[in-house]
Scaffold this active site. Structure first.
Site, PDB file in Angstrom:
ATOM      1  N   GLY A  56      -0.806  -2.785   0.725  1.00 61.66           N
ATOM      2  CA  GLY A  56      -0.168  -1.779  -0.141  1.00 61.66           C
ATOM      3  C   GLY A  56       1.276  -2.106  -0.456  1.00 61.66           C
TER       4      GLY A  56
ATOM      5  N   ASP B 218       5.549  27.850   7.189  1.00 59.50           N
ATOM      6  CA  ASP B 218       4.729  26.910   6.418  1.00 59.50           C
ATOM      7  C   ASP B 218       4.839  27.269   4.928  1.00 59.50           C
ATOM      8  OD1 ASP B 218       1.171  26.009   6.585  1.00 59.50           O
ATOM      9  OD2 ASP B 218       2.740  25.586   5.112  1.00 59.50           O
TER      10      ASP B 218
ATOM     11  N   TYR C 226      -0.058   9.467  -0.495  1.00 59.38           N
ATOM     12  CA  TYR C 226       1.326   9.983  -0.500  1.00 59.38           C
ATOM     13  C   TYR C 226       1.926   9.797  -1.899  1.00 59.38           C
ATOM     14  CZ  TYR C 226       6.332   9.839  -0.361  1.00 59.38           C
ATOM     15  OH  TYR C 226       7.644  10.039  -0.677  1.00 59.38           O
TER      16      TYR C 226
ATOM     17  N   LYS D 288       3.050  12.640  -4.936  1.00 58.49           N
ATOM     18  CA  LYS D 288       4.345  12.763  -5.634  1.00 58.49           C
ATOM     19  C   LYS D 288       4.117  12.767  -7.155  1.00 58.49           C
ATOM     20  CE  LYS D 288       7.336  13.007  -2.291  1.00 58.49           C
ATOM     21  NZ  LYS D 288       8.112  14.254  -2.069  1.00 58.49           N
TER      22      LYS D 288
ATOM     23  N   SER E 197       9.636  10.275  -5.711  1.00 55.75           N
ATOM     24  CA  SER E 197       9.772   8.976  -5.051  1.00 55.75           C
ATOM     25  C   SER E 197       9.484   7.847  -6.029  1.00 55.75           C
ATOM     26  CB  SER E 197       8.773   8.895  -3.879  1.00 55.75           C
ATOM     27  OG  SER E 197       8.642   7.566  -3.421  1.00 55.75           O
ATOM     28  N   ALA E 198      10.112   6.712  -5.821  1.00 57.60           N
ATOM     29  CA  ALA E 198       9.862   5.522  -6.650  1.00 57.60           C
ATOM     30  C   ALA E 198       8.413   5.069  -6.513  1.00 57.60           C
ATOM     31  CB  ALA E 198      10.793   4.394  -6.211  1.00 57.60           C
ATOM     32  N   THR E 199       7.744   5.593  -5.503  1.00 59.34           N
ATOM     33  CA  THR E 199       6.329   5.218  -5.324  1.00 59.34           C
ATOM     34  C   THR E 199       5.495   5.595  -6.538  1.00 59.34           C
ATOM     35  OG1 THR E 199       6.700   5.890  -3.035  1.00 59.34           O
ATOM     36  CG2 THR E 199       4.459   5.333  -3.616  1.00 59.34           C
TER      37      THR E 199
ATOM     38  N   TYR F  97      13.462   8.994  -5.446  1.00 58.63           N
ATOM     39  CA  TYR F  97      14.216   8.258  -4.425  1.00 58.63           C
ATOM     40  C   TYR F  97      13.704   6.837  -4.346  1.00 58.63           C
ATOM     41  CZ  TYR F  97      14.949  12.937  -2.169  1.00 58.63           C
ATOM     42  OH  TYR F  97      15.254  14.243  -1.871  1.00 58.63           O
ATOM     43  N   PHE F  98      14.605   5.881  -4.214  1.00 60.59           N
ATOM     44  CA  PHE F  98      14.155   4.542  -3.853  1.00 60.59           C
ATOM     45  C   PHE F  98      14.099   4.510  -2.328  1.00 60.59           C
ATOM     46  CE2 PHE F  98      13.254   2.075  -7.660  1.00 60.59           C
ATOM     47  CZ  PHE F  98      13.396   3.105  -8.572  1.00 60.59           C
ATOM     48  N   ASN F  99      14.821   3.625  -1.641  1.00 65.08           N
ATOM     49  CA  ASN F  99      14.623   3.605  -0.181  1.00 65.08           C
ATOM     50  C   ASN F  99      15.820   4.188   0.569  1.00 65.08           C
ATOM     51  OD1 ASN F  99      12.580   1.707  -1.282  1.00 65.08           O
ATOM     52  ND2 ASN F  99      12.133   1.423   0.911  1.00 65.08           N
TER      53      ASN F  99
END
Ligand code: WQD
Length: 312
Positions: free
Chosen positions: A266, A31, A123, A127, A97-99, A151-153
């Site tokens: 979302g 972990d 999430y 990020k 992430s692109a998020t 990252y995109f998808n």
């Protein structure tokens, strides 16, 4: 060396990566939020750089379990940074992430797009917070060289069909779900909304072949400079859900039945990268097409109907 708690990974995948790469991998089952675990892993090995990919990544699950997502996704980064600083390991590539861009204000999203406005889930916030933590630590530690990769998808699989995406249970993401419909493991695809402001009304995303994504990490590693650099990993091309269905039908020669359902909460209409900065600064751009990703995902699905569960 790989450290993984295997909460969403699989030892069989590591064995296959060893076979494909012809290299042996030192694996630690542990972990990353535990300082003692990370210290033990770093003992006796000369770590030159760290690629930090470990984290929980299911958007819906993060809404149900926010505290767990922040504990794991932020805790792992804080523990890793601390141990890296203790051991003088000052080169890091981080999976973002692109998020983090939240609700896009432009049709193509560049790295200068605002971050954090309209992020709709823990999430995505984990990020964005990780990027902030890493940037603040870098300011206090001038020797640290960091690259943040948004990252995109990610889609597709290794062309050999030996390694690929093996979501446990019902896939959250579009492409593994489509692959399971093609394999007749799922009856039909639920299309979440066809009333978006997009050419055919369905959601548009920038799907990037996972092998292009891997090469993006290598390019980032080879171009690490002191300070923090941030790059989008995307193709710059948008593909709608209906286009994805058509491309997968062509690749698999299977019909993909679907039904139009209401929008998923979302979800955004269109999320497409401006990939120019990575091309000019680290010489990286996507080389594979969405059709390549469909072909490789179908090879993986066909050869591994039960993912890595070789017992089945
Ligand atoms: C893509 C499109 C859906 C499933 C998420 C995370 C993001 C990143 C990638 C980690 C959307 C539609 C989907 C289905 C559908 N993960 N869809 N039916 O939501 O763009 O991004 O995964 O970094 O952070 O947010 O990907 O594959 O879930 O959805 O119609 O059964 O497919 O509405 O338009 P998403 P996705």
């Amino acid at each position: 060396m790989i450290i993984d708690d295997l909460s969403n990974g699989n030892l069989e995948a590591l064995r296959r990566v060893e076979r494909l790469s012809g290299k042996s991998i030192e694996f630690f089952h542990g972990d990353l939020t535990e300082p003692e675990t990370v210290r033990k892993c770093f003992d006796g090995i000369n770590v030159e750089a760290v690629i930090h990919l470990a984290g929980l990544k299911a958007v819906g699950e993060s809404v149900d379990q926010p505290a767990r997502y922040y504990r794991v996704n932020l805790g792992s980064t804080l523990t890793l940074l601390n141990t890296m600083q203790e051991r003088g390991i000052n080169r890091l590539v981080f999976s973002s992430s692109a998020t983090v861009y939240g609700e896009p204000q432009t049709s193509l999203i560049s790295e200068s797009h605002p971050v954090g406005v309209g992020i709709a889930n823990p999430y995505g916030w984990s990020k964005a917070m990780n990027e902030q933590i890493i940037s603040d630590v870098a300011r206090s530690w001038p020797q640290l060289s960091v690259t943040l990769l948004r990252y995109f998808n990610p889609v597709g699989a290794h062309h050999s069909g030996q390694i690929g995406e093996a979501p446990s249970g019902k896939p959250n993401n579009l492409m593994p779900f489509i692959a399971q419909v093609a394999a007749r493991r799922r009856e039909f695809l639920t299309v979440f909304g066809n009333d978006y402001d997009t050419p055919d009304g369905t959601g548009v995303r920038d799907y990037i072949h996972v092998m292009d994504l891997a090469e993006g990490h290598l390019a980032a590693l080879l171009h690490l400079k002191s300070g923090v650099k941030t790059y989008n990993l995307g193709s710059g091309e948008g593909t709608s859900v209906l286009q994805a269905i058509g491309a997968f039908e062509k690749a698999s020669e299977r019909a993909i039945p679907y039904e139009i359902y209401p929008r998923r909460s979302g979800d955004l209409a269109s999320v497409v990268a401006d990939p120019l900065l990575a091309k000019t600064e680290i010489g990286w751009q996507t080389r594979r097409t969405f059709e390549d990703a469909c072909r490789d995902a179908w090879t993986w699905q066909s050869l591994n109907p039960h993912g890595y569960d070789v017992a089945k």
